[in-house]
Design a protein around this motif. Sequence first.
Motif, PDB file in Angstrom:
ATOM      1  N   PRO A  22     -23.759  56.292 -31.892  1.00  0.00           N
ATOM      2  CA  PRO A  22     -24.916  57.048 -32.382  1.00  0.00           C
ATOM      3  C   PRO A  22     -25.497  57.868 -31.232  1.00  0.00           C
ATOM      4  O   PRO A  22     -25.598  57.379 -30.114  1.00  0.00           O
ATOM      5  CB  PRO A  22     -25.891  55.961 -32.843  1.00  0.00           C
ATOM      6  CG  PRO A  22     -25.029  54.769 -33.117  1.00  0.00           C
ATOM      7  CD  PRO A  22     -23.892  54.853 -32.147  1.00  0.00           C
ATOM      8  N   PRO A  23     -25.845  59.144 -31.500  1.00  0.00           N
ATOM      9  CA  PRO A  23     -26.307  60.004 -30.407  1.00  0.00           C
ATOM     10  C   PRO A  23     -27.675  59.572 -29.891  1.00  0.00           C
ATOM     11  O   PRO A  23     -28.485  59.021 -30.640  1.00  0.00           O
ATOM     12  CB  PRO A  23     -26.382  61.376 -31.076  1.00  0.00           C
ATOM     13  CG  PRO A  23     -26.577  61.092 -32.516  1.00  0.00           C
ATOM     14  CD  PRO A  23     -25.865  59.816 -32.791  1.00  0.00           C
ATOM     15  N   VAL A  24     -27.899  59.823 -28.616  1.00  0.00           N
ATOM     16  CA  VAL A  24     -29.196  59.560 -28.008  1.00  0.00           C
ATOM     17  C   VAL A  24     -29.698  60.885 -27.459  1.00  0.00           C
ATOM     18  O   VAL A  24     -28.965  61.571 -26.737  1.00  0.00           O
ATOM     19  CB  VAL A  24     -29.070  58.543 -26.856  1.00  0.00           C
ATOM     20  CG1 VAL A  24     -30.431  58.336 -26.189  1.00  0.00           C
ATOM     21  CG2 VAL A  24     -28.496  57.238 -27.370  1.00  0.00           C
ATOM     22  N   ALA A  25     -30.925  61.269 -27.839  1.00  0.00           N
ATOM     23  CA  ALA A  25     -31.460  62.549 -27.375  1.00  0.00           C
ATOM     24  C   ALA A  25     -31.485  62.573 -25.852  1.00  0.00           C
ATOM     25  O   ALA A  25     -31.948  61.626 -25.219  1.00  0.00           O
ATOM     26  CB  ALA A  25     -32.870  62.753 -27.940  1.00  0.00           C
ATOM     27  N   GLY A  26     -30.948  63.626 -25.277  1.00  0.00           N
ATOM     28  CA  GLY A  26     -30.949  63.773 -23.829  1.00  0.00           C
ATOM     29  C   GLY A  26     -29.664  63.306 -23.180  1.00  0.00           C
ATOM     30  O   GLY A  26     -29.361  63.687 -22.048  1.00  0.00           O
ATOM     31  N   LEU A  27     -28.906  62.471 -23.876  1.00  0.00           N
ATOM     32  CA  LEU A  27     -27.635  61.987 -23.321  1.00  0.00           C
ATOM     33  C   LEU A  27     -26.532  62.952 -23.765  1.00  0.00           C
ATOM     34  O   LEU A  27     -26.148  62.972 -24.933  1.00  0.00           O
ATOM     35  CB  LEU A  27     -27.355  60.582 -23.840  1.00  0.00           C
ATOM     36  CG  LEU A  27     -26.271  59.781 -23.098  1.00  0.00           C
ATOM     37  CD1 LEU A  27     -26.640  59.638 -21.622  1.00  0.00           C
ATOM     38  CD2 LEU A  27     -26.099  58.411 -23.721  1.00  0.00           C
ATOM     39  N   THR A  28     -26.039  63.781 -22.852  1.00  0.00           N
ATOM     40  CA  THR A  28     -25.110  64.844 -23.239  1.00  0.00           C
ATOM     41  C   THR A  28     -23.664  64.407 -23.061  1.00  0.00           C
ATOM     42  O   THR A  28     -23.371  63.439 -22.365  1.00  0.00           O
ATOM     43  CB  THR A  28     -25.355  66.105 -22.386  1.00  0.00           C
ATOM     44  OG1 THR A  28     -25.180  65.738 -21.019  1.00  0.00           O
ATOM     45  CG2 THR A  28     -26.736  66.659 -22.609  1.00  0.00           C
ATOM     46  N   VAL A  29     -22.770  65.149 -23.722  1.00  0.00           N
ATOM     47  CA  VAL A  29     -21.337  64.905 -23.582  1.00  0.00           C
ATOM     48  C   VAL A  29     -20.830  65.718 -22.397  1.00  0.00           C
ATOM     49  O   VAL A  29     -20.978  66.939 -22.373  1.00  0.00           O
ATOM     50  CB  VAL A  29     -20.581  65.313 -24.855  1.00  0.00           C
ATOM     51  CG1 VAL A  29     -19.069  65.201 -24.628  1.00  0.00           C
ATOM     52  CG2 VAL A  29     -21.009  64.456 -26.024  1.00  0.00           C
ATOM     53  N   ASP A  30     -20.263  65.034 -21.430  1.00  0.00           N
ATOM     54  CA  ASP A  30     -19.664  65.699 -20.272  1.00  0.00           C
ATOM     55  C   ASP A  30     -18.181  65.371 -20.311  1.00  0.00           C
ATOM     56  O   ASP A  30     -17.794  64.202 -20.318  1.00  0.00           O
ATOM     57  CB  ASP A  30     -20.312  65.172 -18.984  1.00  0.00           C
ATOM     58  CG  ASP A  30     -19.687  65.811 -17.753  1.00  0.00           C
ATOM     59  OD1 ASP A  30     -18.710  66.569 -17.909  1.00  0.00           O
ATOM     60  OD2 ASP A  30     -20.201  65.545 -16.651  1.00  0.00           O
ATOM     61  N   ARG A  31     -17.356  66.445 -20.373  1.00  0.00           N
ATOM     62  CA  ARG A  31     -15.926  66.218 -20.580  1.00  0.00           C
ATOM     63  C   ARG A  31     -15.271  65.411 -19.458  1.00  0.00           C
ATOM     64  O   ARG A  31     -14.240  64.786 -19.672  1.00  0.00           O
ATOM     65  CB  ARG A  31     -15.203  67.550 -20.773  1.00  0.00           C
ATOM     66  CG  ARG A  31     -15.158  67.943 -22.233  1.00  0.00           C
ATOM     67  CD  ARG A  31     -14.468  69.260 -22.400  1.00  0.00           C
ATOM     68  NE  ARG A  31     -15.405  70.355 -22.257  1.00  0.00           N
ATOM     69  CZ  ARG A  31     -15.083  71.625 -22.481  1.00  0.00           C
ATOM     70  NH1 ARG A  31     -13.859  71.944 -22.821  1.00  0.00           N
ATOM     71  NH2 ARG A  31     -15.980  72.568 -22.351  1.00  0.00           N
ATOM     72  N   ARG A  32     -15.875  65.395 -18.241  1.00  0.00           N
ATOM     73  CA  ARG A  32     -15.237  64.661 -17.143  1.00  0.00           C
ATOM     74  C   ARG A  32     -15.525  63.164 -17.226  1.00  0.00           C
ATOM     75  O   ARG A  32     -14.734  62.339 -16.809  1.00  0.00           O
ATOM     76  CB  ARG A  32     -15.736  65.207 -15.795  1.00  0.00           C
ATOM     77  CG  ARG A  32     -15.025  66.484 -15.371  1.00  0.00           C
ATOM     78  CD  ARG A  32     -15.848  67.200 -14.362  1.00  0.00           C
ATOM     79  NE  ARG A  32     -17.189  67.453 -14.900  1.00  0.00           N
ATOM     80  CZ  ARG A  32     -18.156  68.048 -14.227  1.00  0.00           C
ATOM     81  NH1 ARG A  32     -17.979  68.399 -12.976  1.00  0.00           N
ATOM     82  NH2 ARG A  32     -19.335  68.268 -14.787  1.00  0.00           N
ATOM     83  N   SER A  33     -16.714  62.816 -17.761  1.00  0.00           N
ATOM     84  CA  SER A  33     -17.102  61.401 -17.668  1.00  0.00           C
ATOM     85  C   SER A  33     -17.156  60.684 -19.021  1.00  0.00           C
ATOM     86  O   SER A  33     -17.274  59.465 -19.070  1.00  0.00           O
ATOM     87  CB  SER A  33     -18.485  61.308 -17.013  1.00  0.00           C
ATOM     88  OG  SER A  33     -19.425  62.015 -17.796  1.00  0.00           O
ATOM     89  N   TYR A  34     -17.054  61.453 -20.125  1.00  0.00           N
ATOM     90  CA  TYR A  34     -17.318  60.832 -21.424  1.00  0.00           C
ATOM     91  C   TYR A  34     -16.380  59.672 -21.722  1.00  0.00           C
ATOM     92  O   TYR A  34     -16.803  58.601 -22.164  1.00  0.00           O
ATOM     93  CB  TYR A  34     -17.226  61.852 -22.563  1.00  0.00           C
ATOM     94  CG  TYR A  34     -17.471  61.202 -23.908  1.00  0.00           C
ATOM     95  CD1 TYR A  34     -18.759  60.967 -24.356  1.00  0.00           C
ATOM     96  CD2 TYR A  34     -16.406  60.768 -24.704  1.00  0.00           C
ATOM     97  CE1 TYR A  34     -18.990  60.334 -25.561  1.00  0.00           C
ATOM     98  CE2 TYR A  34     -16.632  60.134 -25.912  1.00  0.00           C
ATOM     99  CZ  TYR A  34     -17.925  59.921 -26.337  1.00  0.00           C
ATOM    100  OH  TYR A  34     -18.159  59.276 -27.527  1.00  0.00           O
TER     101      TYR A  34
END
Lengths: 165, 477
Positions: free
Chosen positions: B232-244
């Motif tokens: 479930p998404p959390v506001a402010g927590l973004t998807v970063d392709r290097r660390s996801y």
Amino acid sequence: MTPLGRRAFLTRVTLGLSGAIAALVGIPIVGYLIAPLFRTLPVDFVEVGKVADFAVGQTKLVSVRDPSPLAWAGQTADTALWVRRRQDSGPLMFQVFNVNCTHLGCPVNWQASAEIFLCPCHGGVYYADGTVAGGPPPRPLFEREWQVAGDSLRVRQAPLPTSRG
Amino acid sequence: MIRLRLLLARFAAWPGHVASWLGERFELEDSVLAVLKHPVPRELERPVGWWYVFGSATLAVFVVQIATGVGLAMTYVPAPNSAYDSLQFISHDATLGSVVRGIHYFGAGAMVVLVLVHMTQVYLFGAFKFPREANWLSGSLLLLATLAMAFTGQLLRWDQDAFWSVVVAAEQAAQAPVIGDWLAHLVVAGANVGGATLTRFYATHVFLIPAAIFGLLGIHLYLVIKRGISEPPVAGLTVDRRSYRQRYAAMLERGIPFWPDAAWRDAAVSTLVVAGIVVLAAAIGAPQLGKPPDPTVVVADPRPDWYFLGYFALLALIPPATEALVIVGLPLLAFVFLFLVPILWPDGERHWSRRPVAIAAVALPFVGYVALTVAGLESPWVPRLEGASLPASVTRGLDAPALHGAQLFIDKSCWACHQIDGSGGRKGPDLTHVASRLSRDQLIARIANGGGGMPAFAGSVTPAELDDLAAFLQTRR
């Protein structure tokens, strides 16, 4: 140029053979499926009624049966046409219209007393001569070639008309 | 007594023995069970887990569609001269036929709705983002396949409306540039709608599209398991392709098994949905067929089932000049947009509260489509061709010319497009109070010359008739 390795060679052979299988079966199937698209209609004229059946000044619905229908076609081998008799004789004697509205193909209805064709789908309206009187149709009703042979009116077979003609 | 109890205990242990024998011999532990028990984020234990049920509910209804579809195909005859009769047999004579057809019908509507709800949830939760872009792409193709199934299925009813729907579909296909005519003839499988058309649609509906759906569903489910269910998404927590991926793997370390910890919610909602479909089918039954298909009967008002009504209305409401563009361009644009979504926005914010444009991208089309559906239900652009008459309240007390005018109002098809006191078509303006807007001369000029979409009646109405029509309309204040 580097020599082709055994594995690379076998890979190409396998892919090539698989492609060959697909082509062997695919070509006849695709040909079979698209063949109806390239079948030309016979340019037959089909009788739709006796000339005497059509009174001058009247517009009448006739049905014409596909001359060589599939055995299981049932009613779908029939097509309806509106025949308008304009004169006693001569090249302007008849107008034969497809029932299909030139907008999206719905069947237009002749309102005899108002002398207009009305389309039930989006309200396209045509005058008795097939010209557009109102609504969305982009062009007049499609007409069919006709000829009088002896005492009968014959109409030429035609594919489903589209707005691109 | 003791021996009996022993014997019973032994019998009671049998199902367990059988299950473990099957499990071992078929290697279920490594295959089915391993997949079912794949770990999912622990948050799904919480109520937010209820948002994750729509995909499996769609799958459940798809299975229902296969089962009822196979049942219907046992009786349905896909030939133009028999299809209608075989469907009437299924709907009225076959035992439980109406219920089976009803389930297939309501199931089709449920499929369309559930696929869209599922996609909306995935979109608003940002679950289409890295690394699940291909889940979204395969899902978009599944939406396309679902809509194609719904459309081809409606045509198989092969009644008067279905017949003319095929004609209209061919004419729409003909609007495509360059290949239009070719497409139109592909749709009807020849030069005209005829013997070859129905079998083509039938094979497409029962073999071709389902085969595509099975393939796409395989890819879709494989990716769901392989990439894992999005947290479930959390506001402010973004998807970063290097660390996801590392973050997600760490999250699964303390995850819960999908079966049964999360699956029970899917089962609960799927049960509700399927039960709803069956209840509707039992209570309402299959939709009534229209008149048998006869190209020589020109009274037809083809309209699609409710979920396509909005699109139908759109085509009626746009200016005719833009039609070719809208018919071909709009669906194309919608699907190009769907395919671009995960490619243009693969990372960044996932939570809907931080994506106002995404909310608008869902809300605006939704509101627009509902409005169009309402318009489609009313269809004010359709002239009325049957049942022409004026209420007695209109004709009572009229003098002879006005009474003749009232009759002409019916005979000359004015009634088809104009309402008076709630009777008549709604394509043209309501004429209940027309005399308060237009003078006698203006009325006569308008009827004779037409304009604004109205035909000119000068050629088919005599001057004397015009006088009487105007006399009648002048009583409408």
